[in-house]
Design a protein around this motif. Structure first.
Motif, PDB file in Angstrom:
ATOM      1  N   ALA A  46     -15.002 -86.160 -65.610  1.00 18.65           N
ATOM      2  CA  ALA A  46     -15.156 -84.481 -65.317  1.00 18.65           C
ATOM      3  C   ALA A  46     -16.761 -83.923 -66.528  1.00 18.65           C
ATOM      4  CB  ALA A  46     -14.030 -83.362 -65.924  1.00 18.65           C
ATOM      5  N   LEU A  47     -17.052 -83.317 -65.131  1.00 15.44           N
ATOM      6  CA  LEU A  47     -18.127 -82.014 -66.300  1.00 15.44           C
ATOM      7  C   LEU A  47     -17.119 -81.372 -66.382  1.00 15.44           C
ATOM      8  CD1 LEU A  47     -20.813 -83.035 -63.183  1.00 15.44           C
ATOM      9  CD2 LEU A  47     -20.817 -83.605 -65.351  1.00 15.44           C
ATOM     10  N   PHE A  48     -17.597 -80.732 -67.806  1.00 16.49           N
ATOM     11  CA  PHE A  48     -17.287 -79.201 -68.029  1.00 16.49           C
ATOM     12  C   PHE A  48     -17.768 -78.443 -69.365  1.00 16.49           C
ATOM     13  CE2 PHE A  48     -17.255 -82.035 -71.866  1.00 16.49           C
ATOM     14  CZ  PHE A  48     -17.569 -81.861 -72.711  1.00 16.49           C
ATOM     15  N   TRP A  49     -17.238 -77.101 -69.099  1.00 18.04           N
ATOM     16  CA  TRP A  49     -17.728 -76.111 -70.821  1.00 18.04           C
ATOM     17  C   TRP A  49     -16.096 -75.871 -70.644  1.00 18.04           C
ATOM     18  CZ3 TRP A  49     -22.811 -72.766 -69.093  1.00 18.04           C
ATOM     19  CH2 TRP A  49     -23.334 -72.199 -70.318  1.00 18.04           C
ATOM     20  N   TYR A  50     -16.937 -75.230 -72.067  1.00 13.75           N
ATOM     21  CA  TYR A  50     -15.290 -74.640 -72.822  1.00 13.75           C
ATOM     22  C   TYR A  50     -15.508 -73.466 -73.355  1.00 13.75           C
ATOM     23  CZ  TYR A  50     -12.951 -79.200 -72.464  1.00 13.75           C
ATOM     24  OH  TYR A  50     -12.139 -80.479 -72.247  1.00 13.75           O
ATOM     25  N   PHE A  51     -14.759 -72.205 -73.057  1.00  8.54           N
ATOM     26  CA  PHE A  51     -15.015 -70.981 -73.848  1.00  8.54           C
ATOM     27  C   PHE A  51     -13.556 -70.647 -74.475  1.00  8.54           C
ATOM     28  CE2 PHE A  51     -18.208 -71.387 -70.745  1.00  8.54           C
ATOM     29  CZ  PHE A  51     -19.239 -69.910 -70.917  1.00  8.54           C
ATOM     30  N   GLU A  52     -13.998 -69.794 -75.828  1.00  8.80           N
ATOM     31  CA  GLU A  52     -12.362 -69.601 -76.950  1.00  8.80           C
ATOM     32  C   GLU A  52     -12.290 -68.218 -75.717  1.00  8.80           C
ATOM     33  OE1 GLU A  52     -13.946 -67.276 -80.543  1.00  8.80           O
ATOM     34  OE2 GLU A  52     -14.297 -69.699 -80.895  1.00  8.80           O
ATOM     35  N   ASN A  53     -10.898 -68.179 -75.558  1.00  3.43           N
ATOM     36  CA  ASN A  53      -9.918 -67.482 -74.575  1.00  3.43           C
ATOM     37  C   ASN A  53      -9.166 -66.323 -75.508  1.00  3.43           C
ATOM     38  OD1 ASN A  53      -8.492 -67.036 -72.994  1.00  3.43           O
ATOM     39  ND2 ASN A  53      -7.178 -68.414 -73.001  1.00  3.43           N
ATOM     40  N   PRO A  54      -9.110 -64.748 -75.326  1.00  5.56           N
ATOM     41  CA  PRO A  54      -8.150 -63.676 -75.570  1.00  5.56           C
ATOM     42  C   PRO A  54      -7.150 -64.423 -75.337  1.00  5.56           C
ATOM     43  CG  PRO A  54      -9.444 -62.968 -74.163  1.00  5.56           C
ATOM     44  CD  PRO A  54     -10.287 -64.624 -74.311  1.00  5.56           C
ATOM     45  N   GLY A 102      -5.447 -67.316 -75.962  1.00  7.35           N
ATOM     46  CA  GLY A 102      -4.791 -68.054 -76.430  1.00  7.35           C
ATOM     47  C   GLY A 102      -5.294 -69.674 -75.980  1.00  7.35           C
ATOM     48  N   ALA A 103      -5.906 -70.420 -77.222  1.00  2.10           N
ATOM     49  CA  ALA A 103      -6.875 -70.643 -77.013  1.00  2.10           C
ATOM     50  C   ALA A 103      -8.359 -71.525 -77.023  1.00  2.10           C
ATOM     51  CB  ALA A 103      -5.888 -72.143 -76.855  1.00  2.10           C
ATOM     52  N   LEU A 104      -8.250 -72.467 -75.628  1.00  2.00           N
ATOM     53  CA  LEU A 104      -9.558 -72.890 -75.350  1.00  2.00           C
ATOM     54  C   LEU A 104      -9.658 -72.408 -73.132  1.00  2.00           C
ATOM     55  CD1 LEU A 104     -11.520 -75.461 -77.214  1.00  2.00           C
ATOM     56  CD2 LEU A 104     -11.648 -72.352 -77.044  1.00  2.00           C
ATOM     57  N   VAL A 105     -10.314 -72.234 -72.466  1.00  5.14           N
ATOM     58  CA  VAL A 105     -10.244 -72.682 -71.330  1.00  5.14           C
ATOM     59  C   VAL A 105     -11.419 -72.960 -70.416  1.00  5.14           C
ATOM     60  CG1 VAL A 105      -8.899 -70.246 -70.433  1.00  5.14           C
ATOM     61  CG2 VAL A 105     -11.039 -70.226 -71.106  1.00  5.14           C
ATOM     62  N   GLU A 106     -11.917 -74.204 -69.907  1.00  8.95           N
ATOM     63  CA  GLU A 106     -12.821 -75.027 -68.657  1.00  8.95           C
ATOM     64  C   GLU A 106     -12.484 -74.496 -67.815  1.00  8.95           C
ATOM     65  OE1 GLU A 106     -13.115 -79.672 -68.868  1.00  8.95           O
ATOM     66  OE2 GLU A 106     -11.049 -79.274 -69.458  1.00  8.95           O
ATOM     67  N   TYR A 107     -14.195 -74.656 -67.484  1.00  9.92           N
ATOM     68  CA  TYR A 107     -14.207 -74.886 -66.149  1.00  9.92           C
ATOM     69  C   TYR A 107     -14.829 -76.387 -65.988  1.00  9.92           C
ATOM     70  CZ  TYR A 107     -15.921 -70.109 -65.152  1.00  9.92           C
ATOM     71  OH  TYR A 107     -16.364 -69.117 -65.479  1.00  9.92           O
ATOM     72  N   TYR A 108     -14.300 -77.035 -64.586  1.00  5.55           N
ATOM     73  CA  TYR A 108     -15.127 -78.588 -64.420  1.00  5.55           C
ATOM     74  C   TYR A 108     -15.013 -78.873 -63.697  1.00  5.55           C
ATOM     75  CZ  TYR A 108     -10.109 -79.474 -63.518  1.00  5.55           C
ATOM     76  OH  TYR A 108      -8.876 -80.144 -62.866  1.00  5.55           O
ATOM     77  N   THR A 109     -15.596 -80.097 -63.065  1.00  5.60           N
ATOM     78  CA  THR A 109     -15.780 -80.373 -61.756  1.00  5.60           C
ATOM     79  C   THR A 109     -15.190 -81.887 -61.830  1.00  5.60           C
ATOM     80  OG1 THR A 109     -16.450 -79.751 -59.464  1.00  5.60           O
ATOM     81  CG2 THR A 109     -18.369 -79.819 -61.893  1.00  5.60           C
ATOM     82  N   ASP A 110     -15.377 -82.434 -60.742  1.00  7.03           N
ATOM     83  CA  ASP A 110     -15.675 -83.786 -60.451  1.00  7.03           C
ATOM     84  C   ASP A 110     -15.597 -84.614 -61.025  1.00  7.03           C
ATOM     85  OD1 ASP A 110     -17.844 -86.020 -59.567  1.00  7.03           O
ATOM     86  OD2 ASP A 110     -19.289 -85.837 -60.896  1.00  7.03           O
ATOM     87  N   GLU A 111     -13.920 -85.060 -61.238  1.00  4.42           N
ATOM     88  CA  GLU A 111     -12.953 -85.636 -61.675  1.00  4.42           C
ATOM     89  C   GLU A 111     -13.296 -86.466 -61.172  1.00  4.42           C
ATOM     90  OE1 GLU A 111      -8.576 -84.965 -62.827  1.00  4.42           O
ATOM     91  OE2 GLU A 111      -9.511 -83.603 -60.604  1.00  4.42           O
ATOM     92  N   ASP A 112     -12.342 -88.041 -62.220  1.00  2.15           N
ATOM     93  CA  ASP A 112     -12.215 -89.402 -61.033  1.00  2.15           C
ATOM     94  C   ASP A 112     -11.236 -89.252 -60.331  1.00  2.15           C
ATOM     95  OD1 ASP A 112     -13.867 -90.267 -62.184  1.00  2.15           O
ATOM     96  OD2 ASP A 112     -13.066 -91.114 -63.948  1.00  2.15           O
ATOM     97  N   GLU A 113     -10.991 -89.839 -58.878  1.00  5.31           N
ATOM     98  CA  GLU A 113      -9.462 -90.006 -57.966  1.00  5.31           C
ATOM     99  C   GLU A 113      -8.950 -91.133 -57.931  1.00  5.31           C
ATOM    100  OE1 GLU A 113      -7.438 -87.831 -54.829  1.00  5.31           O
ATOM    101  OE2 GLU A 113      -8.779 -86.924 -56.504  1.00  5.31           O
ATOM    102  N   LEU A 114      -7.813 -91.238 -59.013  1.00  8.38           N
ATOM    103  CA  LEU A 114      -6.727 -92.126 -58.949  1.00  8.38           C
ATOM    104  C   LEU A 114      -6.022 -92.552 -57.666  1.00  8.38           C
ATOM    105  CD1 LEU A 114      -6.352 -91.851 -62.577  1.00  8.38           C
ATOM    106  CD2 LEU A 114      -8.581 -92.663 -61.278  1.00  8.38           C
ATOM    107  N   THR A 115      -5.077 -93.460 -57.760  1.00  2.09           N
ATOM    108  CA  THR A 115      -4.422 -94.443 -56.559  1.00  2.09           C
ATOM    109  C   THR A 115      -3.347 -94.548 -57.020  1.00  2.09           C
ATOM    110  OG1 THR A 115      -4.936 -96.670 -56.449  1.00  2.09           O
ATOM    111  CG2 THR A 115      -6.013 -93.931 -55.115  1.00  2.09           C
ATOM    112  N   ALA A 116      -2.427 -95.799 -57.197  1.00  2.00           N
ATOM    113  CA  ALA A 116      -1.279 -96.188 -57.506  1.00  2.00           C
ATOM    114  C   ALA A 116      -2.196 -97.707 -57.958  1.00  2.00           C
ATOM    115  CB  ALA A 116      -0.211 -96.637 -56.564  1.00  2.00           C
ATOM    116  N   ASP A 117      -3.040 -97.545 -57.053  1.00  2.02           N
ATOM    117  CA  ASP A 117      -3.999 -99.757 -58.066  1.00  2.02           C
ATOM    118  C   ASP A 117      -4.317 -98.760 -59.388  1.00  2.02           C
ATOM    119  OD1 ASP A 117      -2.969-100.859 -55.907  1.00  2.02           O
ATOM    120  OD2 ASP A 117      -4.946-100.043 -54.233  1.00  2.02           O
ATOM    121  N   TRP A 118      -4.742 -98.203 -59.794  1.00  2.00           N
ATOM    122  CA  TRP A 118      -5.058 -97.871 -60.991  1.00  2.00           C
ATOM    123  C   TRP A 118      -4.244 -98.255 -62.317  1.00  2.00           C
ATOM    124  CZ3 TRP A 118      -9.671 -96.505 -62.698  1.00  2.00           C
ATOM    125  CH2 TRP A 118     -10.044 -95.739 -64.110  1.00  2.00           C
TER     126      TRP A 118
END
Length: 321
Positions: A250-258, A260-276
């Motif tokens: 995944a491609l990401f960008w993290y920001f401090e979140n008022p 609590g903790a952090l929030v992230e924009y993300y995209t393009d994560e791997d798609e998995l199946t039961a064969d993984w």
């Protein structure tokens, strides 16, 4: 029974005014506002609540506010909700109000399940031309002035008992492990077929419970960049990014979140199946990020934060040495 992902999350926080401004800038739609709470939604109807810590009925947090107080997972039908009801009955903190069933996970988090309120969305997304495939013809890739998150994609928690918390999500909600930091962390997805992870459980070297971050899915890399630069222009602080995770791709960008903790924009994560087959990794900075920009990109100069602003000349328009 098939958990479909996150349907709603609830933060406990005291500074609702700052949280309102933050999540509006983040790209969420404000649905409701009272002195006690804010209710936002993403493009597909996934909800984000921010409530004062003394709001009646708000579950206790696993750490002091601001933090995430509750995660509501989605199923597709009343029959699947009944299946969850049977699995969760007898767990600590069990509740059933007819519309939601839930309990408290081994880490102390309020976990709920409901028939999903999310709606299907069809969105135009960037297509990538590679050496082998050229799907984008006579069309430039998009550029975004800001982001509009599609949904809450995953949550990440620090846990005290990794084995017990992992077993709860496997046995009670049907999650499966995607990849591991042996003895230190488990990436988990809701079902055998799906995105790389909906939940990440981390046992830090110094044991503690708490929220690490909440991640919001956006359309494509261009929206990660456009959303991040908009947040920068609004004055919010980058924790890290943009960058790329080697484990999930995944491609990401993290920001401090008022809220609590952090929030992230993300995209393009791997798609998995039961064969993984789950892989084992040793935690480290190069495993977390193949590449990343410390401090983010300044939304005005469109360069790394604190870098020299562009001069208006072409890069090649400078005197020869």
């Amino acid at each position: 029974m098939h958990i479909q992902g996150i349907d709603e999350i609830t933060f406990g926080a005291s500074d609702l005014a700052t949280c309102r401004r933050f999540f509006t800038d983040w790209g969420l739609t404000l649905l409701d506002e009272t002195p006690q709470q804010l209710v936002f939604e993403t493009l597909n109807g996934c909800r984000v609540r921010v409530a004062h810590g003394d709001t009646p009925g708000l579950p206790p947090g696993v750490e002091p506010d601001p933090t995430l107080r509750e995660v509501v997972w989605a199923v597709g039908s009343a029959a699947e909700l009944d299946a969850c009801r049977e699995r969760l009955r007898g767990q600590p903190g069990y509740i059933d109000d007819g519309q939601r069933v839930g309990c408290t996970d081994p880490n102390g988090l309020a976990v709920r399940v409901q028939v999903t309120r999310k709606r299907p969305v069809q969105l135009e997304c960037a297509r990538t031309n590679t050496w082998s495939e050229r799907p984008r013809v006579n069309r430039p890739a998009p550029a975004y002035e800001r982001a509009q998150p599609v949904e809450v994609g995953h949550v990440v928690f620090f846990v005290l008992d990794l084995a017990a918390t992992t077993a709860f999500y496997e046995q009670c909600l049907g999650f499966v492990v995607s990849d591991r930091y042996p003895g230190r962390g488990h990436f988990m997805r809701c079902a055998p077929e799906g995105g790389h992870h909906d939940l990440f459980l981390l046992a830090p070297p110094i044991p503690r419970k708490g929220l690490n971050h909440v991640a919001f899915t956006v359309r494509d890399l261009h929206e990660v960049i456009g959303g991040g630069m908009h947040m920068s222009r609004c004055g919010w602080t980058t924790e890290l990014g943009p960058g790329r995770h080697p484990i999930s791709s995944a491609l990401f960008w993290y920001f401090e979140n008022p809220a609590g903790a952090l929030v992230e924009y993300y995209t393009d994560e791997d798609e998995l199946t039961a064969d993984w087959t789950p892989r084992d990794f040793t935690p480290g900075p190069t495993v977390f990020a193949e590449w990343a920009i410390k401090g983010g990109i300044d939304g005005h100069t469109r360069r790394q934060v604190n870098a020299e602003a562009p001069s208006g000349r072409f890069m090649t328009d400078k005197p020869k040495a």
